[in-house]
Design a protein around this motif. Structure first.
Motif, PDB file in Angstrom:
ATOM      1  N   GLY A 278      18.510  -2.297  -2.096  1.00 50.19           N
ATOM      2  CA  GLY A 278      17.438  -2.055  -1.045  1.00 50.19           C
ATOM      3  C   GLY A 278      17.612  -0.473  -0.510  1.00 50.19           C
ATOM      4  N   LYS A 279      18.440   0.140  -1.155  1.00 45.02           N
ATOM      5  CA  LYS A 279      18.585   1.636  -0.703  1.00 45.02           C
ATOM      6  C   LYS A 279      17.670   2.239  -1.286  1.00 45.02           C
ATOM      7  N   HIS A 280      16.970   1.930  -2.524  1.00 45.17           N
ATOM      8  CA  HIS A 280      15.911   2.447  -3.114  1.00 45.17           C
ATOM      9  C   HIS A 280      14.770   1.464  -3.602  1.00 45.17           C
ATOM     10  N   ILE A 281      13.716   2.057  -3.933  1.00 49.14           N
ATOM     11  CA  ILE A 281      12.616   1.243  -4.154  1.00 49.14           C
ATOM     12  C   ILE A 281      11.871   1.884  -5.644  1.00 49.14           C
ATOM     13  N   PHE A 282      11.547   1.004  -6.402  1.00 53.77           N
ATOM     14  CA  PHE A 282      10.969   1.370  -7.657  1.00 53.77           C
ATOM     15  C   PHE A 282       9.773   0.694  -7.821  1.00 53.77           C
ATOM     16  N   PHE A 283       8.903   1.619  -8.467  1.00 54.35           N
ATOM     17  CA  PHE A 283       7.451   1.028  -8.668  1.00 54.35           C
ATOM     18  C   PHE A 283       6.694   1.509  -9.983  1.00 54.35           C
ATOM     19  N   SER A 284       5.807   1.034 -10.251  1.00 50.58           N
ATOM     20  CA  SER A 284       5.005   1.108 -11.482  1.00 50.58           C
ATOM     21  C   SER A 284       3.629   1.990 -11.304  1.00 50.58           C
ATOM     22  N   LEU A 285       3.753   3.396 -11.819  1.00 49.27           N
ATOM     23  CA  LEU A 285       2.489   4.006 -11.347  1.00 49.27           C
ATOM     24  C   LEU A 285       1.662   4.510 -12.452  1.00 49.27           C
ATOM     25  N   TYR A 286       0.240   4.180 -12.665  1.00 50.21           N
ATOM     26  CA  TYR A 286      -0.271   4.583 -13.994  1.00 50.21           C
ATOM     27  C   TYR A 286      -0.588   6.262 -13.818  1.00 50.21           C
ATOM     28  N   ASN A 287      -0.775   6.841 -14.742  1.00 48.26           N
ATOM     29  CA  ASN A 287      -0.456   8.318 -14.469  1.00 48.26           C
ATOM     30  C   ASN A 287      -1.929   8.976 -14.241  1.00 48.26           C
ATOM     31  N   LYS A 288      -2.982   7.921 -13.952  1.00 56.43           N
ATOM     32  CA  LYS A 288      -4.316   8.628 -13.639  1.00 56.43           C
ATOM     33  C   LYS A 288      -4.584   8.502 -12.142  1.00 56.43           C
TER      34      LYS A 288
ATOM     35  N   LYS B 256      -4.593  15.235   2.798  1.00 52.50           N
ATOM     36  CA  LYS B 256      -4.990  13.988   3.445  1.00 52.50           C
ATOM     37  C   LYS B 256      -4.227  12.959   3.136  1.00 52.50           C
ATOM     38  N   PRO B 257      -3.941  11.873   3.946  1.00 53.06           N
ATOM     39  CA  PRO B 257      -3.110  10.667   3.486  1.00 53.06           C
ATOM     40  C   PRO B 257      -4.120   9.839   2.477  1.00 53.06           C
ATOM     41  N   ASN B 258      -3.388   9.429   1.469  1.00 50.53           N
ATOM     42  CA  ASN B 258      -4.254   8.597   0.252  1.00 50.53           C
ATOM     43  C   ASN B 258      -3.141   7.412   0.027  1.00 50.53           C
TER      44      ASN B 258
ATOM     45  N   TYR C   1      -4.933   8.861  -8.312  1.00 48.62           N
ATOM     46  CA  TYR C   1      -5.096  10.242  -7.532  1.00 48.62           C
ATOM     47  C   TYR C   1      -3.974  10.231  -6.656  1.00 48.62           C
ATOM     48  N   THR C   2      -3.212   9.434  -6.332  1.00 50.15           N
ATOM     49  CA  THR C   2      -2.054   9.200  -5.406  1.00 50.15           C
ATOM     50  C   THR C   2      -0.877   9.986  -6.005  1.00 50.15           C
ATOM     51  N   ARG C   3      -0.826   9.941  -7.451  1.00 45.16           N
ATOM     52  CA  ARG C   3       0.256  10.459  -8.140  1.00 45.16           C
ATOM     53  C   ARG C   3       0.562  12.100  -8.086  1.00 45.16           C
ATOM     54  N   GLU C   4      -0.749  12.620  -7.642  1.00 43.49           N
ATOM     55  CA  GLU C   4      -0.698  14.011  -7.340  1.00 43.49           C
ATOM     56  C   GLU C   4      -0.142  14.488  -6.151  1.00 43.49           C
ATOM     57  N   GLY C   5      -0.178  13.540  -5.175  1.00 39.57           N
ATOM     58  CA  GLY C   5       0.546  13.695  -3.922  1.00 39.57           C
ATOM     59  C   GLY C   5       1.979  13.640  -4.163  1.00 39.57           C
ATOM     60  N   ILE C   6       2.250  12.593  -4.718  1.00 42.44           N
ATOM     61  CA  ILE C   6       3.463  12.042  -4.965  1.00 42.44           C
ATOM     62  C   ILE C   6       4.409  13.109  -5.639  1.00 42.44           C
ATOM     63  N   HIS C   7       3.988  13.704  -6.781  1.00 40.74           N
ATOM     64  CA  HIS C   7       4.713  14.713  -7.664  1.00 40.74           C
ATOM     65  C   HIS C   7       4.651  15.947  -6.864  1.00 40.74           C
ATOM     66  N   GLU C   8       3.669  16.379  -5.836  1.00 38.91           N
ATOM     67  CA  GLU C   8       3.629  17.729  -5.126  1.00 38.91           C
ATOM     68  C   GLU C   8       4.754  17.618  -4.157  1.00 38.91           C
ATOM     69  N   ASN C   9       4.693  16.487  -3.386  1.00 37.83           N
ATOM     70  CA  ASN C   9       5.743  16.348  -1.969  1.00 37.83           C
ATOM     71  C   ASN C   9       6.866  15.816  -2.279  1.00 37.83           C
TER      72      ASN C   9
ATOM     73  N   LEU D 148       0.925  -1.020   0.101  1.00 39.20           N
ATOM     74  CA  LEU D 148       0.242   0.077  -0.143  1.00 39.20           C
ATOM     75  C   LEU D 148       0.928   1.352  -0.167  1.00 39.20           C
ATOM     76  N   VAL D 149       0.924   1.911  -1.130  1.00 35.86           N
ATOM     77  CA  VAL D 149       1.811   3.181  -1.232  1.00 35.86           C
ATOM     78  C   VAL D 149       1.052   4.324  -0.844  1.00 35.86           C
ATOM     79  N   GLY D 150       1.498   5.244   0.134  1.00 33.27           N
ATOM     80  CA  GLY D 150       0.956   6.392   0.704  1.00 33.27           C
ATOM     81  C   GLY D 150       1.244   7.440   0.180  1.00 33.27           C
ATOM     82  N   ALA D 151       0.520   8.423   0.139  1.00 35.05           N
ATOM     83  CA  ALA D 151       1.126   9.800  -0.178  1.00 35.05           C
ATOM     84  C   ALA D 151       0.086  10.869   0.469  1.00 35.05           C
TER      85      ALA D 151
END
Ligand SMILES: Cc1cc2nc3c(=O)[nH]c(=O)nc-3n(C[C@H](O)[C@H](O)[C@H](O)COP(=O)(O)O)c2cc1C
Length: 187
Positions: free
Chosen positions: A49-59, A34-36, A61-69, A26-29
């Motif tokens: 393990g120093k980094h984590i990689f994941f695939s995020l579809y560009n639609k 608000k948390p989502n 809602y969580t993406r907005e928070g990741i890009h902002e913060n 569960l990826v949070g942002a």
């Protein structure tokens, strides 16, 4: 000598990703203050393990928070959170308030909400976003990792106590549980 021609004849091509099973995260942002949380299946450690990689579809809602913060959290739910997990993977934060599903806490990063009910939590700072339209590859540097004390054995993380939800891909898109240990490594 290995006869590669004969080996090929006994293999069948299969469709989709078969680098699987993958632990459900569960990826949070923080989105609009608000948390989502959303389910991410395509996620892996990177750079030992120093980094984590994941695939995020560009639609998403969580993406907005990741890009902002430029921060996010990774939370590993146990089997007992299957209902909440399915909700986070099927409903968008645009339509329902997913922050109400869990108790949230924060670590060093004040914009990476973490789920108290998940036994494993990791806070990350985004270092790179790769454009693979319509998806993005999000790379985050691990800032700090946390585990519930009940999931430790002699001070070390014991995955049998975490009961992660494993997702398989490449045909059978279902959830599984972790099996038995097959080797006892020496300390
Ligand atoms: C098993 C499973 C795996 C998923 N994996 C991903 C993924 O890797 N990337 C992604 O963008 N969405 C993935 N999703 C879909 C999102 O979790 C889902 O669309 C979610 O409702 C988006 O929430 P949001 O709009 O609040 O961000 C997955 C869903 C499920 C059920």
């Amino acid at each position: 000598m290995v006869d590669t021609t004969a080996n090929k004849l006994t293999k069948k091509e299969v469709q989709g990703n078969i680098l699987s099973p993958l632990p459900i995260a569960l990826v949070g942002a923080q989105v609009n203050k608000k948390p989502n949380y959303l389910v991410i299946g395509y996620i892996c450690p990177f750079n030992f393990g120093k980094h984590i990689f994941f695939s995020l579809y560009n639609k998403r809602y969580t993406r907005e928070g990741i890009h902002e913060n430029m921060t996010f959290s990774v939370n590993i739910p146990s089997e007992n959170l299957i209902k909440e997990t399915e909700l986070c993977g099927t409903k968008s934060g645009r339509d329902i308030d997913k922050s109400a599903l869990f108790d949230t806490f924060y670590g060093e990063l004040k914009t990476a909400p973490m789920i108290f009910q998940c036994p494993i939590n990791i806070e990350c700072e985004v270092t790179e976003i790769l454009d693979y339209n319509p998806n993005e590859g999000i790379i985050g540097r691990v800032i700090k990792s946390y585990a519930d004390p009940q999931c430790l054995t002699e001070g070390k993380l014991d995955w049998r106590k975490v009961h992660p939800i494993l997702w398989v891909t490449g045909g059978d898109y279902n959830f599984y549980k972790l099996g038995e240990r097959i080797i006892q490594k020496k300390e």
